[in-house]
Motif scaffolding. Sequence first.
Motif, PDB file in Angstrom:
ATOM      1  N   ALA A 126       0.824  -1.212   0.000  1.00 34.55           N
ATOM      2  CA  ALA A 126       0.000   0.000   0.000  1.00 34.55           C
ATOM      3  C   ALA A 126       0.861   1.266   0.000  1.00 34.55           C
ATOM      4  N   PHE A 127       1.993   1.232   0.707  1.00 33.39           N
ATOM      5  CA  PHE A 127       2.893   2.397   0.701  1.00 33.39           C
ATOM      6  C   PHE A 127       3.459   2.630  -0.692  1.00 33.39           C
ATOM      7  N   GLY A 128       3.705   1.543  -1.421  1.00 33.56           N
ATOM      8  CA  GLY A 128       4.084   1.645  -2.820  1.00 33.56           C
ATOM      9  C   GLY A 128       5.349   2.424  -3.102  1.00 33.56           C
ATOM     10  N   GLY A 129       6.295   2.430  -2.176  1.00 34.99           N
ATOM     11  CA  GLY A 129       7.539   3.142  -2.431  1.00 34.99           C
ATOM     12  C   GLY A 129       7.450   4.645  -2.254  1.00 34.99           C
TER      13      GLY A 129
ATOM     14  N   ALA B 147     -10.257   1.675  11.238  1.00 30.01           N
ATOM     15  CA  ALA B 147     -11.411   1.449  10.371  1.00 30.01           C
ATOM     16  C   ALA B 147     -11.127   0.404   9.304  1.00 30.01           C
ATOM     17  N   GLY B 148      -9.924  -0.169   9.332  1.00 27.31           N
ATOM     18  CA  GLY B 148      -9.552  -1.178   8.351  1.00 27.31           C
ATOM     19  C   GLY B 148      -8.990  -0.604   7.071  1.00 27.31           C
ATOM     20  N   ASP B 149      -8.706   0.705   7.064  1.00 32.03           N
ATOM     21  CA  ASP B 149      -8.211   1.351   5.848  1.00 32.03           C
ATOM     22  C   ASP B 149      -6.724   1.091   5.640  1.00 32.03           C
ATOM     23  N   LEU B 150      -6.325   1.071   4.386  1.00 31.88           N
ATOM     24  CA  LEU B 150      -4.929   1.131   3.992  1.00 31.88           C
ATOM     25  C   LEU B 150      -4.706   2.452   3.265  1.00 31.88           C
TER      26      LEU B 150
ATOM     27  N   VAL C 284      -3.305   7.393   9.818  1.00 33.50           N
ATOM     28  CA  VAL C 284      -3.406   7.395  11.275  1.00 33.50           C
ATOM     29  C   VAL C 284      -3.506   5.940  11.739  1.00 33.50           C
ATOM     30  N   ALA C 285      -2.446   5.453  12.376  1.00 33.58           N
ATOM     31  CA  ALA C 285      -2.388   4.059  12.823  1.00 33.58           C
ATOM     32  C   ALA C 285      -2.811   4.003  14.288  1.00 33.58           C
TER      33      ALA C 285
END
Length: 427
Positions: free
Chosen positions: A226-229, A291-294, A303-304
């Motif tokens: 998800a961070f994708g570099g 909330a289960g978001d990436l 926000v983790a």
Amino acid sequence: MLQTIYRGLTEIGGPAIRLYLARRRAAGKEDPARAPERLGRASADRPPGRLAWFHAASVGESLSVLILINRLLERYPDLTVLVTTGTVTSADLMARRLPDRAIHQYVPVDRMPYVRRFLDHWRPDLALWIESEIWPNLLCEIGRRRIPAALVNARMSAGSFRNWSRVPGFIRPLLRTFGLCLAQTETEADRLRRLGARDVRCVGNLKFSAEPLPADPAALAGLREAFGGRPSWLMASSHPGEEAVAAGVHAALRDRLPGLLTVIVPRHPQRGGEVSRLLEERGLGRALRSAGDLPGPGHEVYVADTVGELGLFFRLAPVVCVGGSLVPIGGHNPVEPAQLGCAVIHGPYMTNFSEVAAQLRADHAAVTVQDADGLAREVGRLLTDDAERSRLATAAAAVADRNRRVVDAVLDALVPTLAAAGVAPCP
């Protein structure tokens, strides 16, 4: 005299204490299912054999002592460990990370009927208290029952020393409950001696010996994809005021660093919604982990707001700002990001980890900033200067590595206390 007054106030304060706990439950700061534990009513049976009781106030203290618990259980196979803490977050972490033969309970409120009920049930053979928790009724009852006790990884800040120095007749007998005090620094060892503690030694900070924070492999792989570099940095264990600083840093750098992803891990996960609203007001696209978001292309800030996942983000963000250091909290543990190859930044408030910060500073292994402008400047510099970022991370990892044997010194120092409690290694 003061001890008598304190005991009397806590004795007549039973109704007020129950109201206080009820309000904390309503605010999500107490676990309703385990509320009786706060009144000294155990939710588990005492196992047979020798029992070592560790008391750690909250998350930082409980995490720091895990390595010591594991090593004790390895060395003493007939020993069981009881760990008490006082916060929901620390209880959740202990449920995940305590090894076999270790039990977690909430510490009872410091009122004598609760204290005695707790000790009558658990009958600990020794008590190992972590860092700086002083609960007068608990300590007096430990002393009255002649339970061998030690204060481990002891802290005594300048402010606490000044305050306790005003009531020497109160603090001295409490500290003398501990037959041994293992201080983090020589400065703190001297303060403890001057307050009346016995057999005070400086063995270093146990947090240097902690294992690197864990990370679930599947979650790590999903987040890395998800961070994708994207260029990313982390505000770790943030407190109110620091999220606004992180938002300002992001706004200052996003044009210079296209695709920039800022990650915020609030120290208290229940503040996730509050942090999300602040970011919304700043016009920043955000995703909420609870909330289960990436994080996706439209998200600028992630926000983790979950428990026990900080190790994930230390592995993903190459640049980390240590929270609690830009506001006067005292800072959180810089060893954790250092162990996992991060370039470490912290603010001016690092009194909770002054010795660690001093070692990092002496080795040019961390960057100190004074304000939001300084943080934006250093995050931007480190995200664009690969060589300096790598040098800083390598230097910080070296500081952490050379201090890893603190746990061995602690274990060696505790041998007489363990022997006094009848705990001996198997032949």
